[in-house]
Design a protein around this motif. Sequence first.
Motif, PDB file in Angstrom:
ATOM      1  N   GLU A  85     -30.851  12.937 -13.825  1.00  0.00           N
ATOM      2  CA  GLU A  85     -31.510  12.906 -15.501  1.00  0.00           C
ATOM      3  C   GLU A  85     -30.757  11.547 -15.422  1.00  0.00           C
ATOM      4  O   GLU A  85     -30.441  11.917 -17.452  1.00  0.00           O
ATOM      5  N   TYR A  86     -30.260  11.004 -15.185  1.00  0.00           N
ATOM      6  CA  TYR A  86     -29.717   9.268 -14.921  1.00  0.00           C
ATOM      7  C   TYR A  86     -28.336   9.865 -15.373  1.00  0.00           C
ATOM      8  O   TYR A  86     -27.550   8.828 -15.848  1.00  0.00           O
ATOM      9  N   LYS A  87     -27.469  11.254 -15.047  1.00  0.00           N
ATOM     10  CA  LYS A  87     -25.878  11.646 -15.027  1.00  0.00           C
ATOM     11  C   LYS A  87     -25.458  10.221 -14.333  1.00  0.00           C
ATOM     12  O   LYS A  87     -24.032   9.986 -13.983  1.00  0.00           O
ATOM     13  N   LYS A  88     -25.944   9.969 -13.267  1.00  0.00           N
ATOM     14  CA  LYS A  88     -25.324   9.758 -11.482  1.00  0.00           C
ATOM     15  C   LYS A  88     -25.552   7.885 -11.461  1.00  0.00           C
ATOM     16  O   LYS A  88     -26.842   7.921 -12.108  1.00  0.00           O
ATOM     17  N   GLY A  89     -25.090   7.187 -11.658  1.00  0.00           N
ATOM     18  CA  GLY A  89     -25.293   6.128 -10.766  1.00  0.00           C
ATOM     19  C   GLY A  89     -24.507   5.840  -9.836  1.00  0.00           C
ATOM     20  O   GLY A  89     -24.996   6.437  -8.000  1.00  0.00           O
ATOM     21  N   CYS A  90     -23.544   4.847  -9.449  1.00  0.00           N
ATOM     22  CA  CYS A  90     -22.934   4.929  -8.078  1.00  0.00           C
ATOM     23  C   CYS A  90     -21.326   5.389  -8.381  1.00  0.00           C
ATOM     24  O   CYS A  90     -21.140   5.698  -9.334  1.00  0.00           O
ATOM     25  N   PRO A  91     -21.072   6.067  -7.623  1.00  0.00           N
ATOM     26  CA  PRO A  91     -19.290   6.852  -7.153  1.00  0.00           C
ATOM     27  C   PRO A  91     -18.827   6.231  -7.568  1.00  0.00           C
ATOM     28  O   PRO A  91     -17.326   6.652  -7.730  1.00  0.00           O
ATOM     29  N   ILE A  92     -18.810   4.873  -7.515  1.00  0.00           N
ATOM     30  CA  ILE A  92     -17.536   3.327  -7.233  1.00  0.00           C
ATOM     31  C   ILE A  92     -17.723   3.273  -8.568  1.00  0.00           C
ATOM     32  O   ILE A  92     -17.054   2.725  -9.340  1.00  0.00           O
ATOM     33  N   MET A  97     -15.669  -0.119 -12.923  1.00  0.00           N
ATOM     34  CA  MET A  97     -15.407  -1.263 -14.007  1.00  0.00           C
ATOM     35  C   MET A  97     -13.858  -0.446 -15.184  1.00  0.00           C
ATOM     36  O   MET A  97     -13.194  -1.302 -16.254  1.00  0.00           O
ATOM     37  N   GLU A  98     -14.225   0.628 -14.467  1.00  0.00           N
ATOM     38  CA  GLU A  98     -12.973   1.497 -15.638  1.00  0.00           C
ATOM     39  C   GLU A  98     -11.686   0.624 -15.377  1.00  0.00           C
ATOM     40  O   GLU A  98     -10.591   0.778 -16.772  1.00  0.00           O
ATOM     41  N   THR A  99     -10.909   0.627 -14.278  1.00  0.00           N
ATOM     42  CA  THR A  99      -9.679   0.981 -14.156  1.00  0.00           C
ATOM     43  C   THR A  99      -9.226  -0.814 -13.063  1.00  0.00           C
ATOM     44  O   THR A  99      -8.040  -0.713 -13.208  1.00  0.00           O
ATOM     45  N   VAL A 106      -6.314   3.260  -7.736  1.00  0.00           N
ATOM     46  CA  VAL A 106      -7.841   3.401  -8.021  1.00  0.00           C
ATOM     47  C   VAL A 106      -8.292   2.110  -7.885  1.00  0.00           C
ATOM     48  O   VAL A 106      -8.950   1.854  -7.400  1.00  0.00           O
ATOM     49  N   SER A 107      -8.288   0.841  -7.875  1.00  0.00           N
ATOM     50  CA  SER A 107      -9.039   0.021  -7.896  1.00  0.00           C
ATOM     51  C   SER A 107      -8.510  -0.496  -6.744  1.00  0.00           C
ATOM     52  O   SER A 107      -9.373  -1.216  -5.840  1.00  0.00           O
ATOM     53  N   ASP A 108      -7.330  -0.096  -5.790  1.00  0.00           N
ATOM     54  CA  ASP A 108      -7.781  -0.875  -4.520  1.00  0.00           C
ATOM     55  C   ASP A 108      -8.760  -0.381  -3.409  1.00  0.00           C
ATOM     56  O   ASP A 108      -8.885   0.267  -2.822  1.00  0.00           O
ATOM     57  N   ALA A 109      -9.135   1.934  -3.292  1.00  0.00           N
ATOM     58  CA  ALA A 109      -9.808   2.401  -3.298  1.00  0.00           C
ATOM     59  C   ALA A 109     -11.487   2.017  -3.780  1.00  0.00           C
ATOM     60  O   ALA A 109     -11.995   1.814  -2.193  1.00  0.00           O
TER      61      ALA A 109
END
Length: 176
Positions: A85-92, A97-99, A106-109
């Motif tokens: 229901e449009y809650k998921k997109g890309c897990p990464i 974008m946020e970090t 986290v950015s390295d991962a």
Amino acid sequence: MAELLETGGYGASGLSELGKETNTPKGSLYFHFPGGKEELTSLALLYSGNELNLFFQCVLVETDSPVQAIKQVFHALEERIVSSEYKKGCPIATTAMETSGTVSMVSDACTQVYSLWLKTFESYLVGKGYTLRIAKNLSLSLLSLWEGALLLSKLQKSPEPLRVAAKTAESLFKQD
């Protein structure tokens, strides 16, 4: 943790939220993940990224052509986002974008996962006769198309951006 990150983002996904979701005491999470939220987030992203990469590899092995493979990848992404229901997109992407530029572990991962996905598609395309330069360009274009389309589909609560991006991706291969 990966699901919390994907649906709520990094800021809204802490060890407290994970503990509530899994009925795990916060102290136990810190015991197993002494690096706290950053360590757990990084590991969750790497796990999710590897799982999705295995899916990509299966699709690529089972299809006869790059166009057929791309259709299947975009179709699976569409099914996934619509069924959530449009809650998921890309897990990464949500976390990336946020970090980016702030939480280096986290950015390295995120960078590692995107590099893995690009290498998977590059190797496949080179195996199908594309030069490395063209394979790199096509892989980066595909990743950009599906990430942007997932974001727009999530925002618009519509599969249309993914469908348009899929047709654009297909046309990249029909030109070669």
